[in-house]
Design an enzyme around this catalytic site. Structure first.
Site, PDB file in Angstrom:
ATOM      1  N   ARG A   1     -76.468 -60.192  29.020  1.00 15.11           N
ATOM      2  CA  ARG A   1     -77.550 -60.793  28.250  1.00 15.11           C
ATOM      3  C   ARG A   1     -77.133 -62.202  27.806  1.00 15.11           C
ATOM      4  O   ARG A   1     -75.971 -62.435  27.448  1.00 15.11           O
ATOM      5  CB  ARG A   1     -77.866 -59.954  27.004  1.00 15.11           C
TER       6      ARG A   1
ATOM      7  N   HIS B   1     -81.855 -64.311  36.198  1.00 15.85           N
ATOM      8  CA  HIS B   1     -81.905 -62.914  35.745  1.00 15.85           C
ATOM      9  C   HIS B   1     -82.338 -61.966  36.888  1.00 15.85           C
ATOM     10  O   HIS B   1     -83.362 -61.279  36.781  1.00 15.85           O
ATOM     11  CB  HIS B   1     -82.840 -62.752  34.533  1.00 15.85           C
TER      12      HIS B   1
HETATM   13  N1  LIG Z   1     -78.589 -59.228  34.504  1.00 16.25           N
HETATM   14  C1  LIG Z   1     -79.205 -58.158  34.925  1.00 16.25           C
HETATM   15  O1  LIG Z   1     -79.950 -58.213  35.900  1.00 16.25           O
HETATM   16  C2  LIG Z   1     -78.968 -56.857  34.251  1.00 16.25           C
HETATM   17  C3  LIG Z   1     -78.290 -56.780  33.072  1.00 16.25           C
HETATM   18  N2  LIG Z   1     -78.016 -55.551  32.504  1.00 16.25           N
HETATM   19  C4  LIG Z   1     -77.251 -55.515  31.252  1.00 16.25           C
HETATM   20  O2  LIG Z   1     -76.056 -54.779  31.472  1.00 16.25           O
HETATM   21  C5  LIG Z   1     -75.783 -54.033  30.293  1.00 16.25           C
HETATM   22  C6  LIG Z   1     -74.786 -52.917  30.579  1.00 16.25           C
HETATM   23  O3  LIG Z   1     -75.419 -51.866  31.288  1.00 16.25           O
HETATM   24  P1  LIG Z   1     -74.713 -50.447  31.496  1.00 16.25           P
HETATM   25  O4  LIG Z   1     -73.388 -50.604  32.145  1.00 16.25           O
HETATM   26  O5  LIG Z   1     -75.710 -49.571  32.140  1.00 16.25           O
HETATM   27  O6  LIG Z   1     -74.474 -50.023  29.981  1.00 16.25           O
HETATM   28  P2  LIG Z   1     -73.554 -48.849  29.411  1.00 16.25           P
HETATM   29  O7  LIG Z   1     -74.138 -48.455  28.106  1.00 16.25           O
HETATM   30  O8  LIG Z   1     -73.350 -47.811  30.446  1.00 16.25           O
HETATM   31  O9  LIG Z   1     -72.141 -49.572  29.167  1.00 16.25           O
HETATM   32  C7  LIG Z   1     -71.894 -50.404  28.091  1.00 16.25           C
HETATM   33  C8  LIG Z   1     -70.405 -50.659  27.961  1.00 16.25           C
HETATM   34  O10 LIG Z   1     -70.190 -51.590  26.899  1.00 16.25           O
HETATM   35  C9  LIG Z   1     -69.226 -51.047  25.990  1.00 16.25           C
HETATM   36  N3  LIG Z   1     -69.486 -51.505  24.615  1.00 16.25           N
HETATM   37  C10 LIG Z   1     -70.622 -51.418  23.900  1.00 16.25           C
HETATM   38  N4  LIG Z   1     -70.462 -51.929  22.673  1.00 16.25           N
HETATM   39  C11 LIG Z   1     -69.185 -52.348  22.609  1.00 16.25           C
HETATM   40  C12 LIG Z   1     -68.410 -52.956  21.598  1.00 16.25           C
HETATM   41  N5  LIG Z   1     -68.907 -53.235  20.377  1.00 16.25           N
HETATM   42  N6  LIG Z   1     -67.124 -53.241  21.863  1.00 16.25           N
HETATM   43  C13 LIG Z   1     -66.582 -52.943  23.080  1.00 16.25           C
HETATM   44  N7  LIG Z   1     -67.272 -52.369  24.083  1.00 16.25           N
HETATM   45  C14 LIG Z   1     -68.558 -52.080  23.852  1.00 16.25           C
HETATM   46  C15 LIG Z   1     -69.400 -49.543  26.087  1.00 16.25           C
HETATM   47  O11 LIG Z   1     -68.236 -48.907  25.604  1.00 16.25           O
HETATM   48  P3  LIG Z   1     -68.077 -47.305  25.647  1.00 16.25           P
HETATM   49  O12 LIG Z   1     -68.007 -46.964  27.132  1.00 16.25           O
HETATM   50  O13 LIG Z   1     -66.804 -47.061  24.962  1.00 16.25           O
HETATM   51  O14 LIG Z   1     -69.301 -46.735  24.997  1.00 16.25           O
HETATM   52  C16 LIG Z   1     -69.626 -49.387  27.593  1.00 16.25           C
HETATM   53  O15 LIG Z   1     -68.400 -49.378  28.274  1.00 16.25           O
HETATM   54  C17 LIG Z   1     -77.168 -53.584  29.835  1.00 16.25           C
HETATM   55  O16 LIG Z   1     -77.175 -53.262  28.474  1.00 16.25           O
HETATM   56  C18 LIG Z   1     -78.027 -54.802  30.140  1.00 16.25           C
HETATM   57  O17 LIG Z   1     -78.099 -55.649  29.021  1.00 16.25           O
HETATM   58  C19 LIG Z   1     -78.406 -54.388  33.093  1.00 16.25           C
HETATM   59  C20 LIG Z   1     -79.093 -54.408  34.261  1.00 16.25           C
HETATM   60  C21 LIG Z   1     -79.459 -55.643  34.927  1.00 16.25           C
HETATM   61  O1  LIG Z   2     -82.478 -53.474  33.356  1.00 20.38           O
HETATM   62  C1  LIG Z   2     -82.136 -54.448  32.658  1.00 20.38           C
HETATM   63  O2  LIG Z   2     -81.627 -54.322  31.548  1.00 20.38           O
HETATM   64  C2  LIG Z   2     -82.345 -55.771  33.184  1.00 20.38           C
HETATM   65  O3  LIG Z   2     -81.883 -56.728  32.642  1.00 20.38           O
HETATM   66  C3  LIG Z   2     -83.140 -55.879  34.440  1.00 20.38           C
HETATM   67  O4  LIG Z   2     -83.124 -57.121  34.984  1.00 20.38           O
END
Ligand SMILES: NC(=O)C1=CN([C@@H]2O[C@H](COP(=O)(O)OP(=O)(O)OC[C@H]3O[C@@H](n4cnc5c(N)ncnc54)[C@H](OP(=O)(O)O)[C@@H]3O)[C@@H](O)[C@H]2O)C=CC1
Ligand SMILES: O=C(O)C(=O)CO
Length: 312
Positions: free
Chosen positions: A227, A275
């Site tokens: 983000r 994005h």
């Molecule tokens: N650019 C794009 O096109 C896209 C962007 N995204 C972004 O990617 C993000 C991640 O997706 P996804 O992998 O599915 O999410 P998950 O919820 O599966 O993973 C999030 C990770 O972040 C860690 N985390 C959260 N808060 C903290 C913190 N305060 N300190 C340290 N680590 C933290 C979590 O730790 P723990 O494992 O210990 O809980 C986990 O490992 C989404 O939220 C979205 O914003 C998603 C899809 C598309």
């Molecule tokens: O799925 C999400 O969170 C995205 O950012 C898609 O682009």
């Protein structure tokens, strides 16, 4: 079973047809303003408050991986979705592979110095450069959840040292795990390529700032795939100017679409995509939603539920 669907840009008729075919007995309709008829499930992205408020829903499904836009709306309108109604998000559903493609191709681009060769080409200079060494190219993943772990898996065969930082400790093969705020400095020290896949929460806003970037190895790189709000863009520009950071690949921005006056557009060492790092794949998403609704209807546990207190 009644399902309402709202997405400001998706091809709604495709989704309605695919969901109706995938979920036996489901009556799926596009939600439109003024529709207060019964619904069991709501599938949404940037939902208007009145779509969810006051309904006795069994569950809500976000049509993406990140739920920050829904949770921030909920903060302003807590009545929109009472605590007892579970909120689910898309887990992978084809986004993992897209993130793998994006991250691996960009890491290799930097490792093989294609950014430097592009700059030399602009000056018509024929100049073979010294190779980078894998052991000096430690890749650090901020966030090691569904998408972070997939990216680690795809990078592993390339032989770069890999590490991840998350809230809780991980045991991914070949990936050094750092957990919690106290271990962030050790994670950053020696990281050459920082890849962000954190969710947007109160704890992660502005996390990629001057202080964090200056703790990376000299001549490092940043890839922001999560983000825009995670990155302090002014700090990125100043750390690029200081030479500490060699380049950045950005997919997400503090404002989207990125305004034309943003200095990021013209910066020679900032590469950008609008994005698109990983988009929702409709067929896979329908599959996941249909499977999850099936489990919920049978009273069985399902994965992908958002922890609203944690914020992701
Ligand atoms: N650019 C794009 O096109 C896209 C962007 N995204 C972004 O990617 C993000 C991640 O997706 P996804 O992998 O599915 O999410 P998950 O919820 O599966 O993973 C999030 C990770 O972040 C860690 N985390 C959260 N808060 C903290 C913190 N305060 N300190 C340290 N680590 C933290 C979590 O730790 P723990 O494992 O210990 O809980 C986990 O490992 C989404 O939220 C979205 O914003 C998603 C899809 C598309
Ligand atoms: O799925 C999400 O969170 C995205 O950012 C898609 O682009």
């Amino acid at each position: 079973m009644d399902i309402i669907f709202y997405h400001p840009t998706f091809d709604t008729s495709y989704w309605i047809k695919a969901l109706s075919e995938a979920i036996p007995g489901a009556r799926v309709r596009e939600w439109k303003r003024g529709d207060n008829e019964h619904a069991d499930y709501a599938l949404v992205w940037h939902p208007p408050v009145e779509m969810l408020q006051g309904r006795n829903l069994k569950a809500v499904f976000a049509l993406g991986a990140g739920v920050d836009s829904i949770l921030s709306k909920l903060k302003a309108h807590p009545e929109m979705l009472p605590e007892h109604i579970p909120l689910f998000r898309l887990e992978d559903t084809g986004m993992g592979q897209q993130m793998q493609e994006y991250a691996v191709s960009q890491v290799l681009h930097w490792f093989r110095r294609f950014d430097d060769y592009q700059a030399l080409k602009q000056q018509s200079r024929w100049e073979p450069l010294a190779d980078y060494q894998r052991e000096d190219f430690t890749i650090g993943l901020l966030g090691a959840g569904v998408l972070g772990s997939k990216v680690a898996e795809a990078l592993a065969p390339w032989g770069f040292p890999l590490r991840c930082w998350s809230r809780t400790r991980k045991a991914y093969p070949g990936v050094e795990s750092f957990a919690g705020h106290d271990e962030l400095p050790d994670f950053l020290k020696g990281t050459r390529v920082l890849i962000n896949l954190l969710p947007n929460t109160a704890e992660t806003v502005g996390i990629i700032n001057k202080d964090v970037l200056n703790q990376l190895a000299d001549g490092s790189y940043l890839m922001n795939l999560a983000r825009g709000i995670h990155l302090v863009e002014a700090d990125l520009l100043s750390v690029l100017e200081s030479g500490k950071l060699k380049g950045a690949m950005l997919d997400v921005y503090s404002r989207e679409p990125l305004p034309v006056e943003s200095p990021l557009w013209a910066h020679p060492r900032v590469a950008m995509t609008p994005h698109v790092a990983a988009v929702t794949r409709p067929a896979e998403a329908v599959d996941y939603i249909a499977r999850t609704i099936g489990l919920l209807e049978q009273g069985k546990p399902a994965t992908g539920q958002v922890d609203r207190q944690r914020g992701y």
